[in-house]
Each structure stands twice: as structure tokens, then as C-alpha cells.
Design an enzyme around this catalytic site. Structure first.
Site, mmCIF file in Angstrom:
data_model
loop_
_atom_site.group_PDB
_atom_site.id
_atom_site.type_symbol
_atom_site.label_atom_id
_atom_site.label_comp_id
_atom_site.label_asym_id
_atom_site.label_seq_id
_atom_site.Cartn_x
_atom_site.Cartn_y
_atom_site.Cartn_z
ATOM 1 N N GLY A 139 0.660 -4.851 13.209
ATOM 2 C CA GLY A 139 0.336 -5.079 11.796
ATOM 3 C C GLY A 139 0.682 -3.858 10.973
ATOM 4 O O GLY A 139 1.039 -2.805 11.508
ATOM 5 N N ASP A 174 -3.469 7.473 11.362
ATOM 6 C CA ASP A 174 -4.073 7.945 10.115
ATOM 7 C C ASP A 174 -3.568 7.197 8.881
ATOM 8 O O ASP A 174 -3.970 7.482 7.763
ATOM 9 C CB ASP A 174 -3.833 9.455 9.949
ATOM 10 C CG ASP A 174 -2.349 9.807 9.967
ATOM 11 O OD1 ASP A 174 -1.505 8.886 9.956
ATOM 12 O OD2 ASP A 174 -2.028 11.009 10.000
ATOM 13 N N GLY A 175 -2.646 6.266 9.097
ATOM 14 C CA GLY A 175 -2.150 5.486 7.957
ATOM 15 C C GLY A 175 -1.183 6.243 7.067
ATOM 16 O O GLY A 175 -0.784 5.747 6.021
ATOM 17 N N ASP A 214 8.763 -6.193 16.414
ATOM 18 C CA ASP A 214 8.039 -6.004 15.147
ATOM 19 C C ASP A 214 8.905 -5.277 14.113
ATOM 20 O O ASP A 214 8.511 -5.157 12.954
ATOM 21 C CB ASP A 214 6.726 -5.245 15.380
ATOM 22 C CG ASP A 214 6.912 -3.986 16.205
ATOM 23 O OD1 ASP A 214 7.287 -4.111 17.378
ATOM 24 O OD2 ASP A 214 6.716 -2.884 15.666
ATOM 25 N N ASN A 215 10.068 -4.810 14.527
ATOM 26 C CA ASN A 215 10.971 -4.163 13.573
ATOM 27 C C ASN A 215 12.188 -5.037 13.280
ATOM 28 O O ASN A 215 13.197 -4.549 12.764
ATOM 29 C CB ASN A 215 11.418 -2.800 14.101
ATOM 30 C CG ASN A 215 10.279 -1.792 14.116
ATOM 31 O OD1 ASN A 215 9.307 -1.933 13.371
ATOM 32 N ND2 ASN A 215 10.380 -0.769 14.947
ATOM 33 N N ASP A 244 12.538 -0.738 9.019
ATOM 34 C CA ASP A 244 11.792 0.344 9.671
ATOM 35 C C ASP A 244 12.712 1.430 10.205
ATOM 36 O O ASP A 244 13.158 1.410 11.355
ATOM 37 C CB ASP A 244 10.896 -0.186 10.796
ATOM 38 C CG ASP A 244 9.543 -0.618 10.239
ATOM 39 O OD1 ASP A 244 9.422 -0.705 9.003
ATOM 40 O OD2 ASP A 244 8.611 -0.850 11.024
HETATM 41 P P1 AMP Z 1 6.746 1.899 13.897
HETATM 42 O O1 AMP Z 1 7.100 2.604 15.166
HETATM 43 O O2 AMP Z 1 6.806 2.782 12.681
HETATM 44 O O3 AMP Z 1 7.516 0.631 13.689
HETATM 45 O O4 AMP Z 1 5.212 1.508 14.015
HETATM 46 C C1 AMP Z 1 4.674 0.679 15.006
HETATM 47 C C2 AMP Z 1 3.253 0.300 14.666
HETATM 48 O O5 AMP Z 1 2.433 1.456 14.568
HETATM 49 C C3 AMP Z 1 3.103 -0.421 13.321
HETATM 50 O O6 AMP Z 1 2.067 -1.354 13.461
HETATM 51 C C4 AMP Z 1 2.705 0.690 12.393
HETATM 52 O O7 AMP Z 1 2.014 0.221 11.273
HETATM 53 C C5 AMP Z 1 1.831 1.542 13.288
HETATM 54 N N1 AMP Z 1 1.797 2.948 12.858
HETATM 55 C C6 AMP Z 1 2.786 3.850 12.970
HETATM 56 N N2 AMP Z 1 2.412 5.037 12.480
HETATM 57 C C7 AMP Z 1 1.145 4.888 12.037
HETATM 58 C C8 AMP Z 1 0.179 5.753 11.439
HETATM 59 N N3 AMP Z 1 0.467 7.035 11.172
HETATM 60 N N4 AMP Z 1 -1.020 5.237 11.135
HETATM 61 C C9 AMP Z 1 -1.319 3.960 11.388
HETATM 62 N N5 AMP Z 1 -0.469 3.097 11.960
HETATM 63 C C10 AMP Z 1 0.751 3.548 12.291
HETATM 64 MG MG MG Z 2 7.578 -0.893 12.579
#
Ligand code: AMP
Ligand code: MG
Length: 488
Positions: A90, A125-126, A252-253, A262
Site C-alpha cells: 500500500g 517513517d513515511g 506493486d511497481n 516508482d
Molecule cells: P518501493 O520499494 O518504494 O516501491 O516501496 C515498497 C513499499 O514500501 C511500498 O508499500 C512503500 O509505500 C513502502 N515504503 C517504502 N519506503 C517507505 C517509508 N520510508 N515509509 C513507509 N513506507 C515505505
Molecule cells: Mg513501489
């Protein structure tokens, strides 16, 4: 041009039932400032470029203020990460503010990446750091300028709010735009929960909003799969042809609109290397450059599986069955253009032999193709600038003689072909070391001029820009030390 106050919001995704998302507001950041923006992306929202100077817009893009009509939410999705199903992902740090309808009738979803925690943040940390935000901003806009389908980036807003990664860094938010951020994983989450109705609702929503021409067909859900597979094949052909490696092709990407989505540890090829792995954490090379078309095929099977409850195994697999052929055809068509050759029997061996030579001689892919635009096809011509790229000159000469003969046989006129080739062989790409220089200036000196210069340069990647000749060169030695890995 309308101002911020007259943005017309029409939040399609927010009208879906709440099972698809959680309503959540961005967490404000202290003292936000503008790092850079894309005037072209701003225009997609019909906003005048002067609006970017307004503090209200900066506060909005920082998540510190909301505009009337916005309906902020984080979307739910799951996904296969490096081959393993992860039941809940998510938007962990991205928040969809709403969807703007522009005067042309296009809907653009406006999303802030790095806007704070959401119910899907898990341990995170979002936040996003300035470094990775600059990479996403520059690459999204560069891909668009290359004619490659992608989410867009409107701006980066920074804040001195500390973000803890390997070191302390500072926070930034990228404003992303796309018609939709729905991913393969948006379907997977319901399939693995055995919830058929949401799969149907999401598929119908996607068809109604983004593939309306499919609604009247006998099997709209099968047609949807077919169309997503076709767009994915086209996207992979474009990535392979330009030498782009995504780095994290988890389901998810993967966009249901066939967009590049992404940007993390992506990389463009420098020296041609089919096994190039841009993601430092991908030790097994699952997402190596030459694996991408096959990974996309595997990802499509995961998507198709989620629609089996609505179709049948046979129908779902038939719907994506054309992908290998579509990819092959699209890739060959792109490569034929890049080499200035007409499609035909002799094309494939000339292409594959060229790529093999590039790999053996570790020749820079982009520089080779750009110099190839000036190829002299007359008998006995030596083509020194191109030839100089190869250690094995004899092998190059043999290949060049075959290429020249094929061109002459096709009645190709050098000057005309060169002009057409320069429109599909960029001079400038976002090489890692170029991004790194811009990042260092921005992070260490709060100097964003290099980010802006790169953004401007890469918005015209096919044009000669003599003052920026150095940006077209091979990477310097220190570039080998740059490491990029997953989410930052
Ligand atoms: P990503 O590798 O950027 O595609 O992220 C994979 C998952 O991890 C997604 O659900 C992102 O929303 C979550 N995510 C990545 N970095 C963070 C972060 N710093 N804080 C919260 N969720 C994260
Ligand atoms: Mg992603």
C-alpha cells in the site's frame, strides 16, 4: 491560465468503496521550500508557471495545506517482491491528494510521495529523502521527454526535517502526476484474500475510466488484460531500446496503464552490458537489464491470475499469451528505427551482432547509437568516430561493412537517415553520475541550479546542446563507486 484556487477536483478513485484505501492527510513538514519544478507538468494542471512562486502552492505540495475539493487517501495494494508475495503493502509514504480535471478533459491524479505515515507504512517513517526525490523528479521528466510512458513529476519541495537512513538526511516530497496509480498489486491484494467482488469493482473502474472502449466488448475483463499486456510489451520495448533498467520490477511497481512507475535504484546503461544490475541490493540479479522483458511477462501472469475468478484460467492466460510476440515485434521496430534500417530479413543478425560487439568491447550504448547517426555508408568509408569506440577494430570493420551494404541495398540516403535517427537516439540521458553531481550540490550546498540545468537539458534529449557537450560524455572513473538501492 487558471490559478491554484480554480483547480477543478474530481476524485474518481475516492468514489470507490473504502476497502480500496484509507483516508489520511499528509503530515506537515517544517518550513518547506521549493527545490525545483517542471513547467511542463504544471501545465498539465492548467496552472500558470508563475503560480509556482506562491507560498500557498508550496504549502500544498508540502502537505501542509489542503485545497478545497481535495480528498486525500492512501491506496491499498500488495505485490510480489523479488518473487515472494507480500500480502500488505500500500501507499506507505505516498498520499493521493485528489484528481484534477484539466481544460482538455484529462484527469490527473496528484500524489505526494514522502508525505508522512499512512496505515500502510509498516515500520517505515513515511518520508523520502532529498537525494532519492531528485532522482525520481529528474528521471520521470526525462523519460517523458524521451517519449516513454511514465508518471510525471511536478515539483520537489524540501524541508530541514531530519530523516534517518544510513545517515541523517533531510525530507523532501515529490509531487507525482498520473492518470492513475493503480498497480498489478492493487488487484493481487484482493485475490489472495479471496475477495472476488473488489476485483470485479476495480477492474470495472479501470475499464470505465481508462479503457472505456473495452466496456462494450464481449469479455471486457479479458480485453483489459490483453490491453495491459500490450502496453506492458510496448513499455518493455522502450526500456530495452533506450537502455533503461528499472531495478525493482515488483508487481506493486507495475502500472495498469503501462507507465514507468516508482523510480528507485534505476539506471541507464553506460557501457552496453546485458547483465547490468542497477540495484545494489539485487544480489541475485533478478532484475538485471536483459531480464526485464521476461520479468514483465512473469508479472503479467500474476495479474492474470487475479482475474481468473472472473474469467477462466484458459481465457486469462490466452489474454496475455500474445505478450512475447508483441514485445519482440515492438522491440525490433524500435531498434530498426534506432539503426535506421528497414524491417526485413537481414535486420536481426545485424542488430544482434552489433549488440554483441558493443558488449564485448564495453562500448557506451548511447554514444554508439548517437555516432551511428553520422554513419557514412559509401563503399570503403572508415567512420572513424564510431570505429574509435571499439578495441577490436577488425570486428567493427566487418560489422560496419555489412551494415553499410544493407543500407545501400535499402537505398538509404545518409543525410536523411541521420536526421531521422537523431530523433530516436538521444544525445543526453540521465546517467547516474550526472544525477549524483546535482544531488551533491543540492544536499551539501542547497544549490539547486544543477538539478534545474539537468532538468532543462533532459527535456530536449535529442537536440544538440553544444554548451552541454560534457553531459553527453562517458561516465568518469568515480562514477563506478555510486551505489543505489531500494527505497530511500
Ligand atoms: P518501493 O520499494 O518504494 O516501491 O516501496 C515498497 C513499499 O514500501 C511500498 O508499500 C512503500 O509505500 C513502502 N515504503 C517504502 N519506503 C517507505 C517509508 N520510508 N515509509 C513507509 N513506507 C515505505
Ligand atoms: Mg513501489
Amino acid at each position: 491560465m487558471p490559478k491554484l484556487e480554480s483547480l477543478a477536483f474530481d476524485n474518481g478513485f475516492a468514489r470507490l468503496p473504502e476497502i480500496f484505501y484509507s483516508r489520511v492527510c499528509p503530515t506537515p513538514v517544517p518550513d518547506p521550500y521549493l527545490v525545483c519544478h517542471s513547467p511542463q507538468a504544471l501545465a498539465l494542471l492548467d496552472l500558470d508557471d508563475s503560480e509556482i512562486a506562491r507560498p500557498e502552492l508550496i504549502r500544498t505540495l508540502a502537505g501542509n495545506q489542503s485545497l478545497p475539493g481535495m480528498d486525500a487517501l492512501a491506496a491499498l495494494y500488495a505485490g510480489h517482491q523479488f518473487g515472494h508475495y507480500v500480502p500488505q503493502l500500500g501507499d506507505g509514504r505516498a498520499i493521493l491528494l485528489g484528481e484534477v480535471k484539466n481544460a482538455a478533459g484529462e484527469g490527473w491524479e496528484v500524489q505526494l510521495k514522502g508525505a508522512g505515515r499512512t496505515p500502510y507504512s509498516r515500520g517505515g517513517d513515511g518520508r523520502a529523502v532529498l537525494r532519492s526525490s531528485i532522482r525520481e523528479f529528474l528521471c520521470s521528466e526525462a523519460m517523458h521527454a524521451l517519449g516513454i510512458p511514465t508518471t510525471r513529476a511536478l515539483a520537489i519541495v524540501g524541508s530541514d526535517h531530519p530523516v534517518y537512513r544510513e545517515e541523517v538526511e533531510t525530507a523532501a516530497l515529490v509531487t507525482r502526476l498520473a492518470p492513475s496509480f493503480v498497480r498489478f498489486g492493487s488487484f493481487e491484494v484482493f485475490y489472495y484474500r479471496n475477495q472476488v467482488e473488489p476485483i470485479r469493482q476495480l477492474a470495472d473502474y479501470v475499464i470505465a475510466r481508462y479503457y472505456p472502449e473495452l466496456a462494450a466488448r464481449a469479455e471486457p475483463h479479458a480485453e483489459l488484460l490483453r490491453e495491459i499486456a500490450r502496453r506492458t510489451a510496448e513499455l518493455m520495448a522502450q526500456w530495452q531500446a533506450v537502455g533503461f533498467s528499472h531495478g525493482v520490477m515488483n508487481t506493486d511497481n507495475m502500472s495498469i496503464l503501462g507507465l514507468t512507475l516508482d523510480y528507485g535504484p534505476f539506471g541507464f546503461l553506460d557501457a552496453f552490458d546485458p547483465g547490468f544490475v542497477c540495484n545494489h541490493s539485487d544480489s541475485g540479479g533478478r532484475y538485471a537489464f536483459d531480464q526485464q522483458p521476461d520479468v514483465a511477462a512473469w508479472n503479467l501472469t500474476k495479474l492474470a491470475q487475479t482475474l481468473v475468478p472472473l474469467l477462466s484460467v484458459e481465457t486469462a492466460s490466452a489474454a496475455i499469451g500474445d505478450y512475447p510476440r508483441q514485445f519482440g515485434q515492438a522491440y525490433l521496430a524500435r531498434m530498426a528505427e534506432k539503426f535506421g534500417l528497414a524491417a526485413g530479413e537481414g535486420l536481426l543478425p545485424i542488430l544482434t551482432d552489433a549488440l554483441q560487439l558493443l558488449a564485448q568491447n564495453r562500448v557506451d550504448y548511447t554514444i554508439f547509437l548517437r555516432r551511428l547517426c553520422d554513419f557514412d555508408s559509401s563503399p570503403g568509408a572508415v567512420n572513424p568516430p564510431l570505429r574509435d569506440l571499439f578495441l577490436d577494430r577488425a570486428a567493427f570493420d566487418a560489422w560496419a561493412a555489412r551494415y553499410a551494404a544493407a543500407l545501400r541495398q535499402q537505398g538509404s540516403v545518409d543525410a536523411e537517415r541521420g536526421q531521422a535517427m537523431r530523433r530516436v537516439n538521444p544525445k543526453y540521458i540521465l546517467r547516474n553520475h550526472l544525477a549524483e553531481v546535482a544531488i551533491r550540490r543540492a544536499v551539501d550546498e542547497r544549490d539547486y541550479s544543477e538539478v534545474n540545468r539537468l532538468h532543462a537539458l533532459l527535456s530536449r534529449p535529442h537536440d544538440e546542446q553544444p554548451e552541454c557537450e560534457a553531459y553527453a560524455a562517458e561516465p568518469p572513473d568515480w562514477a563506478k563507486q555510486i551505489e543505489v538501492s531500494c527505497s530511500s
